[in-house]
Design a protein around this motif. Structure first.
Motif, PDB file in Angstrom:
ATOM      1  N   GLY A 144       0.791  -1.225   0.000  1.00  0.00           N
ATOM      2  CA  GLY A 144       0.000   0.000   0.000  1.00  0.00           C
ATOM      3  C   GLY A 144       0.826   1.279   0.000  1.00  0.00           C
ATOM      4  N   THR A 145       2.168   1.155   0.089  1.00  0.00           N
ATOM      5  CA  THR A 145       3.018   2.349   0.124  1.00  0.00           C
ATOM      6  C   THR A 145       3.618   2.673  -1.240  1.00  0.00           C
ATOM      7  OG1 THR A 145       5.062   1.159   0.629  1.00  0.00           O
ATOM      8  CG2 THR A 145       3.707   1.847   2.511  1.00  0.00           C
ATOM      9  N   GLY A 146       3.534   1.732  -2.169  1.00  0.00           N
ATOM     10  CA  GLY A 146       4.179   1.926  -3.462  1.00  0.00           C
ATOM     11  C   GLY A 146       5.660   1.593  -3.438  1.00  0.00           C
ATOM     12  N   ILE A 147       6.108   1.016  -2.336  1.00  0.00           N
ATOM     13  CA  ILE A 147       7.524   0.666  -2.193  1.00  0.00           C
ATOM     14  C   ILE A 147       7.673  -0.852  -2.272  1.00  0.00           C
ATOM     15  CG2 ILE A 147       9.512   0.662  -0.615  1.00  0.00           C
ATOM     16  CD1 ILE A 147       8.901   3.382  -1.769  1.00  0.00           C
ATOM     17  N   THR A 148       8.436  -1.289  -3.271  1.00  0.00           N
ATOM     18  CA  THR A 148       8.784  -2.705  -3.379  1.00  0.00           C
ATOM     19  C   THR A 148      10.123  -2.913  -2.676  1.00  0.00           C
ATOM     20  OG1 THR A 148      10.020  -2.347  -5.416  1.00  0.00           O
ATOM     21  CG2 THR A 148       7.650  -2.873  -5.647  1.00  0.00           C
ATOM     22  N   ASN A 149      10.541  -4.162  -2.554  1.00  0.00           N
ATOM     23  CA  ASN A 149      11.824  -4.440  -1.923  1.00  0.00           C
ATOM     24  C   ASN A 149      12.971  -3.760  -2.666  1.00  0.00           C
ATOM     25  OD1 ASN A 149      10.858  -6.007   0.217  1.00  0.00           O
ATOM     26  ND2 ASN A 149      10.811  -7.840  -1.038  1.00  0.00           N
ATOM     27  N   THR A 150      12.940  -3.779  -3.985  1.00  0.00           N
ATOM     28  CA  THR A 150      14.031  -3.157  -4.738  1.00  0.00           C
ATOM     29  C   THR A 150      13.991  -1.631  -4.631  1.00  0.00           C
ATOM     30  OG1 THR A 150      12.715  -3.426  -6.755  1.00  0.00           O
ATOM     31  CG2 THR A 150      14.477  -5.015  -6.389  1.00  0.00           C
ATOM     32  N   ARG A 151      12.810  -1.057  -4.603  1.00  0.00           N
ATOM     33  CA  ARG A 151      12.706   0.396  -4.404  1.00  0.00           C
ATOM     34  C   ARG A 151      13.218   0.773  -3.018  1.00  0.00           C
ATOM     35  NH1 ARG A 151       7.859   3.611  -7.013  1.00  0.00           N
ATOM     36  NH2 ARG A 151       8.106   2.948  -9.161  1.00  0.00           N
ATOM     37  N   TRP A 152      12.868  -0.031  -2.021  1.00  0.00           N
ATOM     38  CA  TRP A 152      13.322   0.214  -0.653  1.00  0.00           C
ATOM     39  C   TRP A 152      14.845   0.134  -0.605  1.00  0.00           C
ATOM     40  CZ3 TRP A 152      13.110   2.371   3.708  1.00  0.00           C
ATOM     41  CH2 TRP A 152      13.667   1.851   4.863  1.00  0.00           C
ATOM     42  N   GLN A 153      15.420  -0.843  -1.297  1.00  0.00           N
ATOM     43  CA  GLN A 153      16.868  -0.998  -1.322  1.00  0.00           C
ATOM     44  C   GLN A 153      17.523   0.232  -1.968  1.00  0.00           C
ATOM     45  OE1 GLN A 153      18.294  -4.380  -3.569  1.00  0.00           O
ATOM     46  NE2 GLN A 153      20.365  -4.168  -2.788  1.00  0.00           N
ATOM     47  N   THR A 155      22.988  -4.894 -11.987  1.00  0.00           N
ATOM     48  CA  THR A 155      23.425  -4.383 -13.281  1.00  0.00           C
ATOM     49  C   THR A 155      23.016  -2.923 -13.424  1.00  0.00           C
ATOM     50  OG1 THR A 155      21.389  -4.976 -14.453  1.00  0.00           O
ATOM     51  CG2 THR A 155      23.140  -6.667 -14.346  1.00  0.00           C
ATOM     52  N   ARG A 156      23.781  -2.194 -14.254  1.00  0.00           N
ATOM     53  CA  ARG A 156      23.461  -0.801 -14.502  1.00  0.00           C
ATOM     54  C   ARG A 156      22.086  -0.679 -15.130  1.00  0.00           C
ATOM     55  NH1 ARG A 156      22.425   2.416 -18.063  1.00  0.00           N
ATOM     56  NH2 ARG A 156      22.959   1.006 -19.756  1.00  0.00           N
ATOM     57  N   GLN A 157      21.766  -1.622 -16.027  1.00  0.00           N
ATOM     58  CA  GLN A 157      20.477  -1.578 -16.715  1.00  0.00           C
ATOM     59  C   GLN A 157      19.317  -1.746 -15.735  1.00  0.00           C
ATOM     60  OE1 GLN A 157      23.115  -3.399 -17.552  1.00  0.00           O
ATOM     61  NE2 GLN A 157      23.644  -2.914 -19.674  1.00  0.00           N
ATOM     62  N   ALA A 158      19.465  -2.653 -14.780  1.00  0.00           N
ATOM     63  CA  ALA A 158      18.394  -2.875 -13.793  1.00  0.00           C
ATOM     64  C   ALA A 158      18.186  -1.631 -12.929  1.00  0.00           C
ATOM     65  CB  ALA A 158      18.726  -4.087 -12.920  1.00  0.00           C
ATOM     66  N   VAL A 159      19.281  -1.031 -12.497  1.00  0.00           N
ATOM     67  CA  VAL A 159      19.179   0.173 -11.669  1.00  0.00           C
ATOM     68  C   VAL A 159      18.644   1.336 -12.495  1.00  0.00           C
ATOM     69  CG1 VAL A 159      20.478   1.829 -10.265  1.00  0.00           C
ATOM     70  CG2 VAL A 159      20.938  -0.619 -10.049  1.00  0.00           C
ATOM     71  N   GLN A 160      19.023   1.428 -13.768  1.00  0.00           N
ATOM     72  CA  GLN A 160      18.515   2.495 -14.629  1.00  0.00           C
ATOM     73  C   GLN A 160      16.997   2.393 -14.787  1.00  0.00           C
ATOM     74  OE1 GLN A 160      20.519   5.086 -16.291  1.00  0.00           O
ATOM     75  NE2 GLN A 160      18.436   5.881 -16.166  1.00  0.00           N
ATOM     76  N   ARG A 161      16.500   1.172 -15.041  1.00  0.00           N
ATOM     77  CA  ARG A 161      15.039   0.977 -15.173  1.00  0.00           C
ATOM     78  C   ARG A 161      14.330   1.373 -13.881  1.00  0.00           C
ATOM     79  NH1 ARG A 161      16.617  -3.646 -17.988  1.00  0.00           N
ATOM     80  NH2 ARG A 161      16.371  -4.914 -16.124  1.00  0.00           N
ATOM     81  N   LEU A 162      14.875   0.927 -12.763  1.00  0.00           N
ATOM     82  CA  LEU A 162      14.287   1.242 -11.466  1.00  0.00           C
ATOM     83  C   LEU A 162      14.320   2.750 -11.213  1.00  0.00           C
ATOM     84  CD1 LEU A 162      13.101   0.109  -8.824  1.00  0.00           C
ATOM     85  CD2 LEU A 162      15.446  -0.148  -8.001  1.00  0.00           C
ATOM     86  N   ALA A 163      15.445   3.382 -11.501  1.00  0.00           N
ATOM     87  CA  ALA A 163      15.570   4.833 -11.300  1.00  0.00           C
ATOM     88  C   ALA A 163      14.600   5.595 -12.197  1.00  0.00           C
ATOM     89  CB  ALA A 163      17.009   5.265 -11.565  1.00  0.00           C
ATOM     90  N   ASP A 164      14.460   5.165 -13.440  1.00  0.00           N
ATOM     91  CA  ASP A 164      13.517   5.829 -14.355  1.00  0.00           C
ATOM     92  C   ASP A 164      12.086   5.731 -13.817  1.00  0.00           C
ATOM     93  OD1 ASP A 164      15.577   6.508 -16.099  1.00  0.00           O
ATOM     94  OD2 ASP A 164      15.181   4.821 -17.463  1.00  0.00           O
ATOM     95  N   ASP A 165      11.700   4.547 -13.347  1.00  0.00           N
ATOM     96  CA  ASP A 165      10.358   4.360 -12.773  1.00  0.00           C
ATOM     97  C   ASP A 165      10.162   5.235 -11.536  1.00  0.00           C
ATOM     98  OD1 ASP A 165       9.728   2.491 -14.703  1.00  0.00           O
ATOM     99  OD2 ASP A 165      10.033   0.746 -13.390  1.00  0.00           O
TER     100      ASP A 165
END
Length: 130
Positions: free
Chosen positions: A15-24, A48-58
Motif C-alpha cells: 500500500g506504500t508503493g515501495i517494493t523491496n528493490t525500491r526500498w533498497q 546491473t546498470r540496466q536494472a538500476v537504470q530501469r528502477l531509477a527511471d520508474d
C-alpha cells in the motif's frame, strides 16, 4: 531466511508503493549521502546498470528520485532523492523499526548479541571465500 525477509518486507510495505528493490535503492541513496551515478549505485548494490537504470527511471516518474547534472561527465547524470523520496524512505524506515521491535521483543539482549556476532562471522567468511 532471505525469502522470508523478502516476503515480510513486501507485506510490510503493501500500500506504500515501495517494493523491496525500491526500498533498497532508497536506502542506498540515503546511506551514501553523496551524489552518485546510476553506474556507481549499481556497482554498490551489486546489480546491473540496466536494472538500476530501469528502477531509477520508474522512481523518477513517481517523483521519488531525480536526475541532476554531473559536471564531471555530461552523459552520466547523478541520481538524487527528492523530498518525496526522503519522506517515503522515512515512512518505510519507521514501519521497518516497528516490525523489527515486535520481532526482537521475544529475544533477550544476549540472544540478539550472539545472533549478530554469528551473522557478522558468516558474512566475513563469505566475503573471504567469494
Amino acid at each position: 531466511m532471505n525469502a522470508t525477509v523478502q516476503k515480510s518486507g513486501t507485506r510490510l510495505m503493501r500500500g506504500t508503493g515501495i517494493t523491496n528493490t525500491r526500498w533498497q535503492l532508497l536506502s542506498e541513496l540515503f546511506a551514501l549521502e553523496k551524489r552518485v551515478t546510476v553506474s556507481e549505485l549499481a556497482r554498490h548494490m551489486g546489480l546491473t546498470r540496466q536494472a538500476v537504470q530501469r528502477l531509477a527511471d520508474d522512481m523518477a516518474r513517481d517523483g521519488l528520485v531525480e536526475f541532476a547534472e554531473n559536471l564531471g561527465d555530461a552523459r552520466a547524470m547523478h541520481l538524487l532523492l527528492t523530498e518525496a523520496g526522503k519522506a517515503k524512505y522515512h515512512d518505510a524506515l519507521e514501519r521497518e523499526w516497528q516490525w523489527t521491535n515486535v520481532i526482537a521483543a521475544d529475544f533477550d539482549a544476549e540472544q540478539i548479541a550472539h545472533a549478530v556476532a554469528l551473522l557478522e562471522a558468516i558474512t566475513q567468511k563469505m566475503q573471504i571465500e567469494h
